[in-house]
Design a protein around this motif. Structure first.
Motif, short mmCIF file in Angstrom:
data_model
loop_
_atom_site.label_atom_id
_atom_site.label_comp_id
_atom_site.label_asym_id
_atom_site.label_seq_id
_atom_site.Cartn_x
_atom_site.Cartn_y
_atom_site.Cartn_z
N ALA A 284 0.83 -1.21 0.00
CA ALA A 284 0.00 0.00 0.00
C ALA A 284 0.87 1.25 0.00
CB ALA A 284 -0.92 0.00 1.22
N MET A 287 2.08 1.82 -3.45
CA MET A 287 1.00 2.23 -4.35
C MET A 287 0.67 3.71 -4.18
SD MET A 287 0.18 -0.32 -6.23
CE MET A 287 -1.40 0.18 -6.90
N LEU A 288 0.79 4.22 -2.95
CA LEU A 288 0.45 5.62 -2.69
C LEU A 288 1.43 6.61 -3.31
CD1 LEU A 288 -0.79 5.38 1.01
CD2 LEU A 288 -2.17 5.79 -1.03
N GLN A 291 -0.79 6.56 -6.65
CA GLN A 291 -2.24 6.68 -6.55
C GLN A 291 -2.61 7.50 -5.33
OE1 GLN A 291 -3.87 2.73 -6.46
NE2 GLN A 291 -2.90 2.09 -8.38
N HIS A 293 -5.23 6.86 -3.42
CA HIS A 293 -5.75 5.98 -2.38
C HIS A 293 -5.54 4.54 -2.80
CE1 HIS A 293 -9.15 6.12 -5.18
NE2 HIS A 293 -9.50 4.94 -4.68
N THR A 294 -5.55 3.65 -1.80
CA THR A 294 -5.37 2.23 -2.09
C THR A 294 -6.00 1.42 -0.96
OG1 THR A 294 -3.76 0.52 -2.73
CG2 THR A 294 -3.11 2.02 -0.95
N THR A 310 -9.25 0.90 3.61
CA THR A 310 -8.67 1.78 2.60
C THR A 310 -7.81 2.82 3.31
OG1 THR A 310 -10.56 3.29 2.69
CG2 THR A 310 -10.64 1.51 1.06
#
Length: 610
Positions: A284, A287-288, A291, A293-294, A310
């Motif tokens: 996560a 990913m941030l 993105q 949010h994840t 989330t």
């Protein structure tokens, strides 16, 4: 930077990282970053122990969830530290493996290996990672490697540096030099950078190296000019890195899980659940960076309960606001130490995987008035790249004279402990090396006949908060009232960071000296030799397991060939061999002999049908 005699032949450069390690070698006029046996150019700094084998790198990392208590990682956060160190105790809460303190307050990692409880020091685990990097390079080059340059965080103290060097010795490496990670990155940057015509005309370029890895942060200000790469100042935090952001996320979701499910027990008591949650948080976090949010999702996380949540980038940044504020403190301190205004910085070079966190980049951009950080060099490989160049130079490659004039600095102040437990600094931090400094000390008692000289390093005012590097005694000094007899203490640090301390009382003519090689708290030669022997034994076991696995693969492939013939006797032999192979205690020689037996039978029966 501790140094030794120059090696001969081919040498490698190793970035021994908290979460990932990397190895490079100078070949064909350039640095080659060597891919491991999985084809990856970085290798997890992870070691695992099972009932049958020891795994290093990807193999260890991939089975971490099902074998969490015997999978060891983050040892760079332990090396050279004491078990009772508050940072060690804080980290231990997030580790699934067991750790204890020895009689000397040094950490010991306890695992189950081949059904037996074993204790390993952080140096031994680090040696296993170094061995993996050594073998990776040897497989690529087709020759044995003994010489290496190994990198450490710039702010590592002498104990941590020596512990890293000991790890190299256990791995069978002659560590020619320990160099600072941001310095290695600066070497890589200076070699790889393609200057524009305008930039090339500048007499010098001021570069800030910002290296945020999995466990440490280093900041160095470097001036690059023709023929010289000069480190003006270096600072950092040996306990700040991407693992801390992950730990905060883990703590956050442990708390959320407990609130959602009204669990009486804490997830942290379940090592497997903790490791699975940690892996999800790590994904996560990455990913941030791309993105807003994840999700963090783990099936049957704890007591059969699924977990789903989330997290937004804004929430991630808010829960880590304290860590982000710590990210900029070394930058400010480095500029002050270098007496450099931030407007004079030409380039901000990002190194280390954690610089991909967008908030870190934004903080740097804002601090430097909108200047965009440079991402031209590969932040995961730059340190190994620079170490490989340094290794080539130490083994006699003279093709790149610019790097033969590397001016580094003392990362931590060096001094003497005086009356009242006070640290009297002789060489301040960020002094260019080599350097020689002298300071006078006087007796504190009437008719004092000797003086104990304890050498420390660190930035705290009291010696109890700093690191003891060595001690010696000057005896037979002239008798006089206190404060009258003067002893001249001379500190000399060479370009490899080796510190020689001498003392002289001129009236009596008494002299003494000591070379500081960080022997305080390190392993004895007997310990090192024992660990080297054990490492060879583990290596031999690993090699035997590989040979056995290959032999099983070969015979199973041959059995498959026999079974697919139309000859019934061969098919029956194949079935019999399959049952025979179910015996797990078979050794390599037995399997190879069985394969030869099958080959002979196949040849005889097949020829009889022609």
């Amino acid at each position: 930077m501790e140094g030794e005699a120059k090696g001969n032949g081919c040498a490698i450069g190793i970035d021994l990282g908290t979460t990932y390690s990397c190895v490079g070698v100078w070949q064909h006029g350039r640095v080659e970053i060597v891919a491991n046996d999985q084809g990856n150019r970085t290798t997890p700094s992870c070691v695992a122990f099972t009932d049958t084998e020891r795994l290093i790198g990807e193999g260890a990392h991939n089975q971490g969830v099902r074998n969490s208590s015997n999978t060891v990682f983050d040892v760079k956060r332990l090396i050279g530290r004491n078990f009772t160190d508050p940072t060690v105790q804080s980290d231990a809460k997030h580790w699934p493996f067991e750790m204890t303190g020895g009689d000397d307050d040094k950490p010991k990692i306890t695992v189950s290996f081949r059904g037996i409880k074993k204790e390993f020091s952080p140096e031994e685990i680090s040696a296993m990672v170094l061995l993996k990097m050594k073998e990776t390079a040897e497989a690529y080059l087709g020759t044995a490697i003994t010489d290496a340059v190994v990198t450490v965080p710039a702010y590592f103290n002498g104990s941590q540096r020596q512990a890293t060097k000991d790890a190299g010795a256990i791995a069978g490496l002659n560590v020619m030099r320990i160099i600072n990670e941001p310095t290695a990155a600066a070497i890589a940057y200076s070699m790889e950078q393609k200057w524009s015509d305008t930039e090339a005309q500048k007499p010098e370029r001021v570069v800030l190296i910002y290296d945020l890895g999995g466990g440490t942060l280093d900041v160095s200000l470097v001036v690059i000019k023709k023929g010289v790469l000069e480190v003006k100042a270096t600072t950092g935090d040996t306990h700040l890195g991407g693992e801390d952001w992950t730990n905060h996320m883990v703590d956050h979701f442990i708390s959320e899980f407990k609130k959602k499910n009204s669990c009486e027990r804490d997830i942290s008591c379940d090592k497997k659940a903790l490791r699975r949650l940690r892996n999800s948080c790590e994904r996560a976090k990455r990913m941030l960076s791309s993105q807003t949010h994840t999700v963090v999702e783990v099936d049957a996380l704890f007591e059969g309960i699924d977990f789903y949540s989330t997290i937004t980038r804004a929430r991630f940044e808010q829960m880590n606001v304290g860590l982000f504020s710590k990210c900029m403190e070394p930058v400010e301190r480095c500029l002050v130490d270098a007496k450099m205004d931030k407007t004079k910085v030409d380039e901000i070079v990002l190194v280390g995987g954690s610089t991909r966190i967008l908030r870190v980049r934004q903080l740097l951009r804002d601090f430097f008035g909108g200047k965009e950080p440079c991402t031209d060099i590969n932040g995961d490989e730059a340190i190994a790249h620079g170490a490989a160049v340094q290794a080539a130079i130490l083994t006699g490659d003279k093709k790149h004279d610019i790097l033969l004039h590397l001016i580094d600095v003392v990362p931590l102040s060096q001094g003497i402990g005086v009356n009242g437990g006070v640290m009297s600094v002789v060489i301040p931090r960020n002094t260019p090396i080599p350097t020689t400094r002298k300071k006078n000390f006087v007796t504190i008692k009437d008719n004092q006949t000797s003086m104990n000289l304890d050498v420390y390093e660190g930035e705290r005012g009291m010696i109890k908060d700093n690191c003891l590097r060595g001690k010696f005694k000057l005896s037979g000094i002239a008798l006089a009232p206190k404060g009258v007899t003067t002893v001249d203490v001379l500190f000399h640090m060479d370009q490899d960071g080796i510190l020689n301390v001498s003392a002289e009382e001129k009236e009596s003519g008494q002299k003494n000296k000591v070379t500081i090689t960080n022997d305080v708290g390190r392993f004895s030669m007997e310990d090192i030799e024992r660990m080297v022997r054990e490492a060879e034994e583990y290596k031999a076991v690993d090699e035997e397991l590989k040979k056995k696995a290959q032999a099983r693969n070969d015979i199973e492939s041959y059995i498959y060939t026999m079974r697919n013939t139309t000859i019934k006797k061969l098919q029956e032999s194949a079935d019999g061999a399959t049952k025979w192979l179910q015996n797990k205690e078979l050794d390599t020689a037995e399997i190879n002999d069985k394969k030869k037996e099958l080959e002979a039978a196949y040849t005889k029966l097949y020829l009889s049908t022609i």
